[in-house]
Scaffold this active site. Structure first.
Site, short mmCIF file in Angstrom:
data_model
loop_
_atom_site.label_atom_id
_atom_site.label_comp_id
_atom_site.label_asym_id
_atom_site.label_seq_id
_atom_site.Cartn_x
_atom_site.Cartn_y
_atom_site.Cartn_z
N ASP A 167 5.56 2.85 11.22
CA ASP A 167 6.89 2.43 10.74
C ASP A 167 7.87 2.14 11.87
OD1 ASP A 167 6.74 2.66 7.66
OD2 ASP A 167 5.84 4.53 8.36
N HIS A 184 -0.21 -0.33 5.93
CA HIS A 184 -1.08 0.46 5.07
C HIS A 184 -2.52 -0.04 4.99
CE1 HIS A 184 2.37 2.59 2.72
NE2 HIS A 184 2.50 2.67 4.03
C1 RNT Z 1 4.96 5.49 2.94
C2 RNT Z 1 5.39 4.24 2.25
C3 RNT Z 1 6.73 4.31 1.58
C4 RNT Z 1 7.79 5.02 2.39
C5 RNT Z 1 9.18 4.91 1.82
C6 RNT Z 1 10.11 5.89 2.43
O1 RNT Z 1 3.84 5.32 3.67
O2 RNT Z 1 5.38 3.18 3.15
O3 RNT Z 1 7.13 3.04 1.23
O4 RNT Z 1 7.82 4.56 3.70
O5 RNT Z 1 9.12 5.00 0.46
ZN ZN Z 2 6.20 1.33 2.47
#
Ligand code: RNT
Ligand code: ZN
Length: 421
Positions: free
Chosen positions: A298, A264
């Site tokens: 992710d 992030h």
């Molecule tokens: C999204 C966040 C969050 C999600 C989960 C599924 O950018 O990273 O944590 O990935 O809650």
């Molecule tokens: Zn997250």
């Protein structure tokens, strides 16, 4: 690998680490106590059990179509139990509110109750695996325009405030049921695709909404709230209301935990570097250990430079009890059990690697101004026989050593996953 072989290699490794002042037995004992919260959402590509089946909105995305994704709570539980047998140690299970089970009745997010999670609570209790929780502020018609708690529409805000409040109640009930805190992590996607006219207004709305959610006190032994910041998402490229600065200030002022997700931030910015900056101010932090590949993608966590750096910072600060470790990845392009096992074994390897750092010698070199030695020791540490210590950890936990776990996953894939349409 034969047990005698594992033993012999471990004895050699122990001697080698010992020469650098590292006690491998102590590191293995310490690792025992490190729990990682395992994300339920890898099981089904963040689909949830409300019948939506895939992520809608929220600026996150699972890509791939590997067969065998879990379709029900039972299948998720079955897959997790299988995966657990390949992951050393006792860990936690991280549940999202969208994984409620309401016997086929559709229950909207502002109506959820503890009873909808009773299956999870009973199952977790039976397994001895504590739960963590997350409200779900995406994949819902009331999140379709990209705003939830920071929406200009009061009706939308009220709906999501109620969701948030109920999630805290559910999380506290989970904490009571398991006799130990259940963390509750708040992430919402709110933001604009293109240049906003008023950045401040939405931030003020978010503060107002969150304050209403957090006004009810809960005992920290039951639930602990965290807020997760983000830089951008798909459809929130230009502005995210809950940015890093916003949530540092918000969490500080409201005495909440801050969650830092490795994906992030700007591509060259790393959370490992931020841990020591925040630890003096926050009694507890939460990390979403993830692997961003060029963006917040992710990908499955690996035993890589940043993951080991994260663990090293925790180890150096001896802050294992202050940092909640949760993994956050969702890859639909590979066997989802493999994703879990790879990601968890990598996280634990990284933690062990950090615990095996010849820290005292490196610190001594720094204190005596021998900076060349400091650099040299960090380099030498990299080629110590780490693998032998890791293998011993797996063997002690009676989980497969090395690539042997893959055979079991393949069998499971053929016997269980392939029969899911
Ligand atoms: C999204 C966040 C969050 C999600 C989960 C599924 O950018 O990273 O944590 O990935 O809650
Ligand atoms: Zn997250």
């Amino acid at each position: 690998m034969a047990q005698s072989n594992i033993e012999r290699r471990y004895q050699d490794a122990r001697d080698q680490y010992g020469e650098l002042g590292v006690d491998t037995d102590a590191a293995l004992n310490r690792l025992e106590q490190i729990a990682v919260s395992i994300n339920c959402w890898q099981a089904d590509d963040v689909g949830g059990l409300e019948g939506v089946g895939e992520i809608t909105g929220g600026g996150i995305m699972a890509t791939g179509s590997f067969p065998g994704k879990a379709r029900t709570g039972d299948e998720i539980r079955q897959d997790f139990e299988f995966a657990s047998r390949l992951i050393p140690g006792t860990h936690r299970f991280n549940l999202h509110a969208m994984y409620l089970e309401a016997d086929g009745v559709s229950v909207d997010r502002d109506q959820i109750e503890v009873s909808h999670f009773q299956n999870w609570i009973d199952w977790a209790n039976h397994l001895g695996v504590p739960l963590d929780f997350n409200p779900t502020f995406f994949s819902h018609p009331k999140a379709d325009d990209g705003f939830t708690l920071a929406s200009r529409d009061k009706g939308v805000r009220d709906f999501w405030i109620e969701h948030g409040r109920r999630c805290r109640e559910i999380s506290a009930a989970m904490g009571r049921a398991q006799g130990g805190t259940c963390t509750d992590n708040f992430w919402m996607p709110d933001g604009w695709k293109d240049l906003p006219a008023d950045r401040l207004a939405h931030r003020e709305l978010l503060i107002e909404s969150l304050d209403r959610i957090f006004e009810t006190p809960y005992a920290p032994e039951e639930t602990l709230d965290a807020v997760e910041s983000k830089l951008f998402g798909i459809s929130s490229e230009s502005y995210v209301v809950g940015s890093h600065e916003f949530y540092i200030a918000y969490a500080m002022s409201r005495k909440l935990m801050l969650t830092m997700d490795a994906g992030h931030y700007h591509p060259t910015e790393v959370i490992s570097e931020k841990i020591s900056a925040l630890l003096p101010f926050f009694p507890k932090l939460m990390l979403h250990v993830s692997r961003p590949v060029r963006w917040d993608s992710d990908h499955v966590v690996l035993f890589d430079a940043e993951t080991t750096a994260i663990m090293r910072e925790i180890a150096r600060a001896d802050a294992w009890n202050r940092v909640f470790l949760a993994v956050d990845f969702f890859d639909a392009s590979i066997n989802r059990i493999s994703a879990w096992v790879i990601g968890l074994r990598a996280s634990l390897k990284s933690a062990l690697y950090a615990l095996l750092e010849p820290r005292q010698q490196i610190v001594d070199a720094e204190l005596s101004g021998r900076l060349g030695d400091r650099l040299a020791l960090q380099e030498e540490a990299k080629t110590l026989p780490f693998g032998a210590v890791w293998d011993m950890y797996c063997a002690r936990h009676e989980v497969p050593v090395g690539r042997q776990w893959l055979d079991q996953v393949q069998t499971y894939e053929h016997e269980v996953l392939r029969s899911r349409s």
